[in-house]
Design a protein around this motif. Structure first.
Motif, short mmCIF file in Angstrom:
data_model
loop_
_atom_site.label_atom_id
_atom_site.label_comp_id
_atom_site.label_asym_id
_atom_site.label_seq_id
_atom_site.Cartn_x
_atom_site.Cartn_y
_atom_site.Cartn_z
N SER A 217 32.39 2.02 41.30
CA SER A 217 31.16 1.00 41.63
C SER A 217 29.91 1.33 40.87
CB SER A 217 31.27 1.20 43.09
OG SER A 217 31.01 2.90 43.45
N ASP A 218 29.72 2.64 40.62
CA ASP A 218 28.53 2.80 39.98
C ASP A 218 28.64 2.90 38.39
OD1 ASP A 218 29.93 5.20 39.80
OD2 ASP A 218 28.50 6.64 40.61
N GLY A 219 29.68 3.60 37.97
CA GLY A 219 30.03 3.54 36.52
C GLY A 219 29.37 4.28 35.60
N PHE A 220 29.70 4.27 34.38
CA PHE A 220 29.07 5.20 33.39
C PHE A 220 28.09 4.39 32.57
CE2 PHE A 220 33.43 6.76 33.42
CZ PHE A 220 33.09 8.29 33.50
N GLN A 221 26.76 5.22 32.46
CA GLN A 221 25.83 4.47 31.72
C GLN A 221 26.38 4.42 29.93
OE1 GLN A 221 22.99 2.79 33.06
NE2 GLN A 221 24.17 3.45 35.00
N ALA A 222 26.28 3.38 29.65
CA ALA A 222 26.65 3.27 28.13
C ALA A 222 25.84 2.01 27.43
CB ALA A 222 28.13 3.02 27.78
N SER A 223 25.23 2.03 26.45
CA SER A 223 24.69 1.10 25.49
C SER A 223 25.48 0.08 24.75
CB SER A 223 23.92 1.79 24.20
OG SER A 223 24.83 2.38 23.23
N ASP A 224 25.00 -1.01 24.68
CA ASP A 224 25.68 -2.07 23.83
C ASP A 224 26.42 -1.62 22.78
OD1 ASP A 224 25.15 -4.11 25.94
OD2 ASP A 224 23.52 -4.85 24.87
N GLU A 225 25.50 -0.54 21.99
CA GLU A 225 26.41 -0.43 20.64
C GLU A 225 27.52 0.66 20.82
OE1 GLU A 225 24.32 3.84 19.37
OE2 GLU A 225 23.61 2.14 18.38
N ASP A 226 27.77 1.16 22.04
CA ASP A 226 29.00 1.77 22.54
C ASP A 226 30.06 0.79 22.85
OD1 ASP A 226 28.31 4.36 21.55
OD2 ASP A 226 26.98 4.76 23.44
N THR A 227 29.63 -0.12 23.58
CA THR A 227 30.69 -0.98 24.22
C THR A 227 30.93 -2.15 23.58
OG1 THR A 227 28.83 -1.97 25.49
CG2 THR A 227 30.17 -0.20 26.59
N ASP A 228 30.18 -2.51 22.39
CA ASP A 228 30.74 -3.50 21.58
C ASP A 228 31.70 -3.10 20.33
OD1 ASP A 228 28.86 -5.37 22.78
OD2 ASP A 228 27.29 -5.04 21.19
N THR A 229 32.64 -4.25 20.06
CA THR A 229 33.39 -3.84 19.01
C THR A 229 33.34 -4.81 17.73
OG1 THR A 229 35.10 -3.09 20.85
CG2 THR A 229 36.03 -3.62 18.51
N ALA A 230 33.48 -4.21 16.71
CA ALA A 230 33.21 -4.95 15.33
C ALA A 230 34.26 -4.58 14.33
CB ALA A 230 31.71 -5.04 14.99
N VAL A 231 34.12 -5.22 13.06
CA VAL A 231 34.88 -4.72 11.92
C VAL A 231 34.01 -3.94 11.01
CG1 VAL A 231 36.10 -5.58 10.04
CG2 VAL A 231 36.33 -7.09 12.01
N GLY A 232 34.56 -2.57 10.95
CA GLY A 232 33.64 -2.12 9.96
C GLY A 232 34.05 -2.25 8.48
N LEU A 233 32.73 -2.23 7.75
CA LEU A 233 32.89 -2.66 6.34
C LEU A 233 31.86 -1.88 5.38
CD1 LEU A 233 32.44 -6.63 6.95
CD2 LEU A 233 34.63 -5.56 6.14
N LYS A 234 32.62 -1.85 4.05
CA LYS A 234 31.86 -0.86 3.11
C LYS A 234 30.28 -1.38 3.04
CE LYS A 234 32.05 1.16 -1.38
NZ LYS A 234 32.75 1.20 -2.70
N LYS A 235 29.38 -0.84 2.74
CA LYS A 235 27.86 -1.40 2.63
C LYS A 235 27.85 -2.27 1.74
CE LYS A 235 25.04 1.28 5.19
NZ LYS A 235 24.18 0.64 6.36
N ASN A 236 27.12 -3.61 2.09
CA ASN A 236 27.03 -4.68 1.30
C ASN A 236 28.54 -5.34 0.89
OD1 ASN A 236 24.02 -4.33 1.34
ND2 ASN A 236 24.52 -2.75 -0.27
N SER A 237 29.49 -5.18 1.77
CA SER A 237 30.74 -5.80 1.19
C SER A 237 30.52 -7.46 1.19
CB SER A 237 31.81 -5.50 2.40
OG SER A 237 32.91 -6.14 2.16
#
Length: 270
Positions: A217-237
């Motif tokens: 009910s209270d839950g863990f505190q976490a930032s958007d950058e932790d809870t978002d999910t994205a595709v990881g790519l090489k720099k400037n892919s």
């Protein structure tokens, strides 16, 4: 989502090592890295049932939510999908070295990771939960404080493990390598609970009737950058714009349907 705590210097060093071990495949392929051990996002199975994809260099197949997202992205890019089963700590170095084109593995676009690699737009949003054993004194837990004194763990090098410190009086246990290992430990009573995300929690309950998912009910505190999910790519892919376009064409309704199917199809052994 998962948060790798390795520093940039180590990432680059390992990446260089991977570069010496092999190079990525031809330009008509999309070479994607994932653990294939994190249901319902990704797992390993022995057949191509339910649209699973052959894991490069093995007789096994990868299935799950991430695999289905990867299949749709590869199709939009008019490329053949190649799945490379890779330990969590090897995913970022694999992209840095060029061994992998992309990471589609429930990875969050944290500031630390962004120092080493780029990310696509988000394709999933996470919610943290606790997994406990049915019949334990923690089955009726509702708040973080209810886990005071509990033996709790999370996956190594993820933010799941770091948030355990928010539980007052917790008996924090050593981090574990993967979710199958945590499920075994919970079943055996070695731990009282582990930190997870809602889809994995639903998955754990479906795979084992002895497990119960707890939404706090209270839950863990976490930032958007932790809870978002994205595709990881090489720099400037050069793939980034095309991947973002492909992801934008997968509706929220379709994403939910993919997750529902992944939960239903996960192997019970996971």
């Amino acid at each position: 989502m998962k948060k790798n705590l390795l520093k940039g210097l180590l990432t680059v060093a390992i990446g260089l090592g991977l570069a010496a071990c092999g190079s990525k495949s031809s330009s008509n392929q999309l070479v994607v890295g994932m653990e294939a051990g994190y249901p319902p996002f990704n797992w390993t199975q022995q057949t191509d049932a339910n649209g699973a994809v052959k894991i490069q260099g093995t007789n096994d197949y990868a299935g799950g939510y991430d695999v289905e997202i990867a299949k749709r992205v590869a199709k939009k890019l008019n490329k053949e999908l190649v799945v490379v089963k890779t330990e969590w700590d090897g995913l970022t170095p694999g992209v840095v070295s060029g061994k992998l084109d992309a990471i589609i593995a429930g990875m969050s676009p944290t500031a630390e990771r962004k120092e080493a690699i780029d990310f696509s737009d988000n394709y999933y949003k996470s919610q943290l939960v606790m997994i406990v054993k049915k019949g334990s004194k923690y089955e009726q837990a509702k708040t973080l404080a209810d886990f005071s004194g509990a033996k709790v763990t999370g996956q190594l090098n993820t933010f799941h493990y770091s948030v355990i410190d928010q539980i007052p009086g917790v008996a924090k246990q050593p981090a574990m390598d993967n979710f199958p290992a945590m499920r075994v430990a919970l079943q055996a009573g070695t731990i009282d609970a582990y930190v997870s995300e809602l889809p994995e929690g639903v998955s754990a309950q479906a795979a084992n009737s002895d497990f119960v998912m707890i939404k706090l009910s209270d839950g863990f505190q976490a930032s958007d950058e932790d809870t978002d999910t994205a595709v990881g790519l090489k720099k400037n892919s050069p793939l980034k714009d095309a991947i973002n376009k492909a992801l934008s064409e997968i509706s929220d309704a379709e994403r939910q349907q993919i997750m529902d199917e992944a939960i239903k199809n996960q192997p019970a052994a996971n």
